[in-house]
Design an enzyme around this catalytic site. Sequence first.
Site, PDB file in Angstrom:
ATOM      1  N   CYS A 214       6.726  -8.120   5.036  1.00  0.00           N
ATOM      2  CA  CYS A 214       5.715  -8.642   4.108  1.00  0.00           C
ATOM      3  C   CYS A 214       5.358  -7.547   3.111  1.00  0.00           C
ATOM      4  O   CYS A 214       4.860  -6.483   3.501  1.00  0.00           O
ATOM      5  CB  CYS A 214       4.460  -9.092   4.861  1.00  0.00           C
ATOM      6  SG  CYS A 214       3.098  -9.485   3.728  1.00  0.00           S
TER       7      CYS A 214
ATOM      8  N   CYS B  76       2.582 -14.918   6.139  1.00  0.00           N
ATOM      9  CA  CYS B  76       1.714 -13.832   6.616  1.00  0.00           C
ATOM     10  C   CYS B  76       0.262 -14.312   6.525  1.00  0.00           C
ATOM     11  O   CYS B  76      -0.183 -14.715   5.442  1.00  0.00           O
ATOM     12  CB  CYS B  76       1.926 -12.599   5.736  1.00  0.00           C
ATOM     13  SG  CYS B  76       0.594 -11.400   5.938  1.00  0.00           S
TER      14      CYS B  76
ATOM     15  N   LYS C  53      -9.775 -13.387   4.152  1.00  0.00           N
ATOM     16  CA  LYS C  53      -9.860 -11.974   3.782  1.00  0.00           C
ATOM     17  C   LYS C  53      -9.748 -11.867   2.265  1.00  0.00           C
ATOM     18  O   LYS C  53      -8.894 -12.514   1.657  1.00  0.00           O
ATOM     19  CB  LYS C  53      -8.694 -11.216   4.425  1.00  0.00           C
ATOM     20  CG  LYS C  53      -8.654  -9.765   4.002  1.00  0.00           C
ATOM     21  CD  LYS C  53      -7.333  -9.083   4.311  1.00  0.00           C
ATOM     22  CE  LYS C  53      -7.251  -7.813   3.475  1.00  0.00           C
ATOM     23  NZ  LYS C  53      -6.016  -7.095   3.545  1.00  0.00           N
TER      24      LYS C  53
ATOM     25  N   LYS D 163      -6.284  -8.421  -2.946  1.00  0.00           N
ATOM     26  CA  LYS D 163      -5.704  -8.389  -4.291  1.00  0.00           C
ATOM     27  C   LYS D 163      -4.487  -9.311  -4.344  1.00  0.00           C
ATOM     28  O   LYS D 163      -4.230  -9.950  -5.345  1.00  0.00           O
ATOM     29  CB  LYS D 163      -5.261  -6.952  -4.616  1.00  0.00           C
ATOM     30  CG  LYS D 163      -6.406  -6.009  -4.894  1.00  0.00           C
ATOM     31  CD  LYS D 163      -5.952  -4.549  -4.984  1.00  0.00           C
ATOM     32  CE  LYS D 163      -5.557  -3.993  -3.637  1.00  0.00           C
ATOM     33  NZ  LYS D 163      -5.736  -2.566  -3.437  1.00  0.00           N
TER      34      LYS D 163
HETATM   35  O1  ME8 Z   1      -4.024  -0.887   3.348  1.00  0.00           O
HETATM   36  N1  ME8 Z   1     -13.148  -6.156   3.242  1.00  0.00           N
HETATM   37  O2  ME8 Z   1      -4.510  -0.168   1.208  1.00  0.00           O
HETATM   38  P1  ME8 Z   1      -5.396  -1.399   0.687  1.00  0.00           P
HETATM   39  C1  ME8 Z   1     -13.425  -4.892   3.629  1.00  0.00           C
HETATM   40  N2  ME8 Z   1      -2.728   1.726   1.370  1.00  0.00           N
HETATM   41  N3  ME8 Z   1     -12.576  -3.879   3.427  1.00  0.00           N
HETATM   42  C2  ME8 Z   1     -11.418  -4.159   2.836  1.00  0.00           C
HETATM   43  C3  ME8 Z   1     -11.057  -5.453   2.400  1.00  0.00           C
HETATM   44  C4  ME8 Z   1     -11.994  -6.478   2.623  1.00  0.00           C
HETATM   45  N4  ME8 Z   1     -11.769  -7.722   2.232  1.00  0.00           N
HETATM   46  N5  ME8 Z   1      -9.829  -5.393   1.845  1.00  0.00           N
HETATM   47  C5  ME8 Z   1      -9.461  -4.097   1.935  1.00  0.00           C
HETATM   48  C6  ME8 Z   1      -3.905  -0.094   2.420  1.00  0.00           C
HETATM   49  N6  ME8 Z   1     -10.403  -3.368   2.524  1.00  0.00           N
HETATM   50  C7  ME8 Z   1      -3.091   1.172   2.626  1.00  0.00           C
HETATM   51  C8  ME8 Z   1      -3.883   2.148   3.454  1.00  0.00           C
HETATM   52  S1  ME8 Z   1      -4.151   4.491   4.719  1.00  0.00           S
HETATM   53  C9  ME8 Z   1      -3.093   5.684   5.185  1.00  0.00           C
HETATM   54  C10 ME8 Z   1      -3.159   3.395   3.795  1.00  0.00           C
HETATM   55  C11 ME8 Z   1     -10.406  -1.928   2.830  1.00  0.00           C
HETATM   56  O3  ME8 Z   1      -5.769  -1.026  -0.715  1.00  0.00           O
HETATM   57  C12 ME8 Z   1      -9.910  -1.719   4.248  1.00  0.00           C
HETATM   58  O4  ME8 Z   1     -10.556  -0.601   4.824  1.00  0.00           O
HETATM   59  O5  ME8 Z   1      -4.702  -2.680   0.894  1.00  0.00           O
HETATM   60  C13 ME8 Z   1      -8.466  -1.397   4.023  1.00  0.00           C
HETATM   61  O6  ME8 Z   1      -8.011  -0.726   5.121  1.00  0.00           O
HETATM   62  C14 ME8 Z   1      -8.600  -0.528   2.758  1.00  0.00           C
HETATM   63  O7  ME8 Z   1      -9.527  -1.245   1.977  1.00  0.00           O
HETATM   64  C15 ME8 Z   1      -7.338  -0.232   1.992  1.00  0.00           C
HETATM   65  O8  ME8 Z   1      -6.683  -1.415   1.637  1.00  0.00           O
END
Ligand code: ME8
Length: 499
Positions: free
Chosen positions: A133, A150, A312, A315
């Site tokens: 995914c 997914c 959830k 983006k």
């Molecule tokens: O997963 N509610 O990046 P990411 C609350 N690059 N927190 C949220 C959320 C939501 N709806 N959506 C995202 C990644 N987050 C990887 C991480 S670390 C080595 C690599 C928060 O931009 C949540 O903590 O998709 C998630 O883990 C983080 O944003 C990063 O999301």
Amino acid sequence: MENTSEKKKFYITAPIFYPNGDLHIGHAYTATVCDVFARMSRLDDRSTYFLTGVDENSLKIQKKADELDMDVMDYLDDWVKKNELLFERLNISHDQYIRTTDKIRHHPGVIAIWNKLNEKGDIYENYYEGYYCVGCEGFKTEKDLVDGVCPDHGIKPDFIKEKNYFFRLSKYTNQIKKVIEDDIIKIFPQSRKNEVLSFLEQGLEDISFSRPYKGQKNVILVPGDESQGIYVWGDALVNYISALGYGSLGQSLDESLYNLFWNNKNSETLHVIGKDILKFHSIIWPAMLMSAEIPLPKNILIHGLMQSGGRKMSKTIGNTISPTDIMNKIGAEGLRFYFTNNIPVFDDGEITEDLIISNYNSGLANGLGNLTNRLIKMMISYDVVINLKEKFKESELYKNNSLSLKKVLQDFNINEYTNILWKQLSTIDNEIQTKEPFKLFKTDPDEARKIVEQMVRDFYTIIHFIQPILPKTVAVISEHIESREMPEKSLFPKVEKEL
Ligand code: ME8
């Protein structure tokens, strides 16, 4: 001999964000929660290091730049500038912002870990056949999918068959189980710890740790095989130590940071993550560290996800709420308060603009803002002059709140901490109603002054502990109380809900 008088250390990391779209309110939440903990730790006089950054080396970023017909580095530089502005507005006080395209700071750490894993015999060549995914940047099994898609991203994963290097994750199953059971790595909350343990109970399979290299710009190549690029997570997770100088040790980067904050049993380390990336952090990352014989993280805090329309916020799905839109209505501190007071840190929460506004009006406009005005007004009208710094740390309230501060840095229950402080504010509000210093002043001004003095002292102590949540507001309020001057404009103007 160890220096026992040295300050406690606290190293806190936020996830590094994928720059494949504007950060939404869920990302702002993660960053803010980390910031509040970092500020709490500084308030508790610990030597603190707070890391966040951007996860740049993935397929979906390249796709995004291609869609916009932009050079990927130009796209990333623009994104990072926007992110910096957002974090500045939210008052995020990170000590470092790591970029995984940083060839000096980050890449050597990734290569160093890969080499360690390889030397250990934990990397081998094989064929992967299955789903991938792009939203998660993760390999999926049939079991992970719901109706063939997914569940997090609502997209059908790609079916791939390719040569990969595999990491012998399965070898570490029992060791990981043991460190989690024994709280050597503490996972918060308990329910997430149980979830990881029951997942481990089913046994682990080895995982792909590289993918065929197809010429993307920002992929770190496998040492000794340029036809393969290191898999996104094998690269991204390493940021937590590459940023501290791991991999560049002895080469003038901040070697001392690694030894102070990671390779130090007196340093409390905390990864804050959303539940979507739990397995990467609580299983794959510890296994990599075990294989490379590097100290493990000590705490992992898993917060829930903010949902919008029951799903959830993401983006990739496109159902996001912008933190900037919300800040335009209630200010950055209004949003920080909402995050700490109203979002249950360990659970998912549906977020709506209505909720955000009513919480702002009750906790800040009518709560803290109103109380500030009433107290300063009474100080001025009744000529109450106080040396607030005197014996500041000796009150019961100060001592109790210091204990709450220490507790939240252990159990991470940020909501409980906020509730305690706002209850204390309500107590002062109620005292104004019951003791009525405004009436008493007419008959016994000295007694009225005493009552107001005590209230102001308590208030001054409470806001000291509110600093990590509302750093800017507390600075303004403190200044006005110390100089006994009314704020020129309302600290938190009331906001009308849109009909
Ligand atoms: O997963 N509610 O990046 P990411 C609350 N690059 N927190 C949220 C959320 C939501 N709806 N959506 C995202 C990644 N987050 C990887 C991480 S670390 C080595 C690599 C928060 O931009 C949540 O903590 O998709 C998630 O883990 C983080 O944003 C990063 O999301």
